[in-house]
Design a protein around this motif. Sequence first.
Motif, PDB file in Angstrom:
ATOM      1  N   ARG A  37       0.836  -1.206   0.000  1.00 40.25           N
ATOM      2  CA  ARG A  37       0.000   0.000   0.000  1.00 40.25           C
ATOM      3  C   ARG A  37       0.867   1.251   0.000  1.00 40.25           C
ATOM      4  O   ARG A  37       0.573   2.224  -0.707  1.00 40.25           O
ATOM      5  N   ARG A  38       1.940   1.243   0.795  1.00 37.22           N
ATOM      6  CA  ARG A  38       2.844   2.410   0.817  1.00 37.22           C
ATOM      7  C   ARG A  38       3.485   2.621  -0.552  1.00 37.22           C
ATOM      8  O   ARG A  38       3.587   3.762  -1.019  1.00 37.22           O
ATOM      9  N   VAL A  39       3.920   1.557  -1.185  1.00 35.88           N
ATOM     10  CA  VAL A  39       4.529   1.661  -2.519  1.00 35.88           C
ATOM     11  C   VAL A  39       3.516   2.223  -3.512  1.00 35.88           C
ATOM     12  O   VAL A  39       3.831   3.129  -4.294  1.00 35.88           O
ATOM     13  N   ARG A  40       2.303   1.707  -3.463  1.00 37.92           N
ATOM     14  CA  ARG A  40       1.258   2.179  -4.378  1.00 37.92           C
ATOM     15  C   ARG A  40       0.961   3.656  -4.150  1.00 37.92           C
ATOM     16  O   ARG A  40       0.849   4.424  -5.111  1.00 37.92           O
ATOM     17  N   GLU A  41       0.851   4.058  -2.897  1.00 41.27           N
ATOM     18  CA  GLU A  41       0.565   5.460  -2.589  1.00 41.27           C
ATOM     19  C   GLU A  41       1.686   6.382  -3.045  1.00 41.27           C
ATOM     20  O   GLU A  41       1.431   7.476  -3.551  1.00 41.27           O
ATOM     21  N   GLU A  42       2.916   5.947  -2.878  1.00 42.34           N
ATOM     22  CA  GLU A  42       4.052   6.750  -3.331  1.00 42.34           C
ATOM     23  C   GLU A  42       4.034   6.919  -4.849  1.00 42.34           C
ATOM     24  O   GLU A  42       4.278   8.025  -5.360  1.00 42.34           O
ATOM     25  N   GLN A  68       1.391   6.848  -6.754  1.00 42.00           N
ATOM     26  CA  GLN A  68       0.290   7.742  -7.068  1.00 42.00           C
ATOM     27  C   GLN A  68       0.670   9.189  -6.807  1.00 42.00           C
ATOM     28  O   GLN A  68       0.346  10.073  -7.603  1.00 42.00           O
ATOM     29  N   ARG A  69       1.377   9.446  -5.715  1.00 39.18           N
ATOM     30  CA  ARG A  69       1.820  10.815  -5.397  1.00 39.18           C
ATOM     31  C   ARG A  69       2.770  11.350  -6.480  1.00 39.18           C
ATOM     32  O   ARG A  69       2.681  12.505  -6.867  1.00 39.18           O
ATOM     33  N   ARG A  70       3.673  10.492  -6.940  1.00 38.27           N
ATOM     34  CA  ARG A  70       4.607  10.941  -7.982  1.00 38.27           C
ATOM     35  C   ARG A  70       3.892  11.263  -9.283  1.00 38.27           C
ATOM     36  O   ARG A  70       4.289  12.189  -9.989  1.00 38.27           O
TER      37      ARG A  70
END
Length: 85
Positions: free
Chosen positions: A73-78, A80-82
């Motif tokens: 989830r953290r990888v996915r969120e990062e 998405q932020r980029r």
Amino acid sequence: MTASEGTDEGGLGERERDLLAVERRSWPGPGAKERAVRERLGLSPTRYYQLLNALLDDPRALAHDPVTVNRLRRVREEKQRRREG
């Protein structure tokens, strides 16, 4: 569906558990993970990532393997932020 039919006590089916198991492993080099996905799970890498992404939003997956699910989830969120920034 009962435990003998492919679900564990948390409600995840065998396929879902297998997806998380692939993500728990470390892979030796480029292409190894994709090869394993095709050979072991019988899925294209695209379909694998579609299923995995949906699984990350399933509370049963979080209950089954919180470390892996939270990391993904953290990888996915990062990512998405980029894309947004």
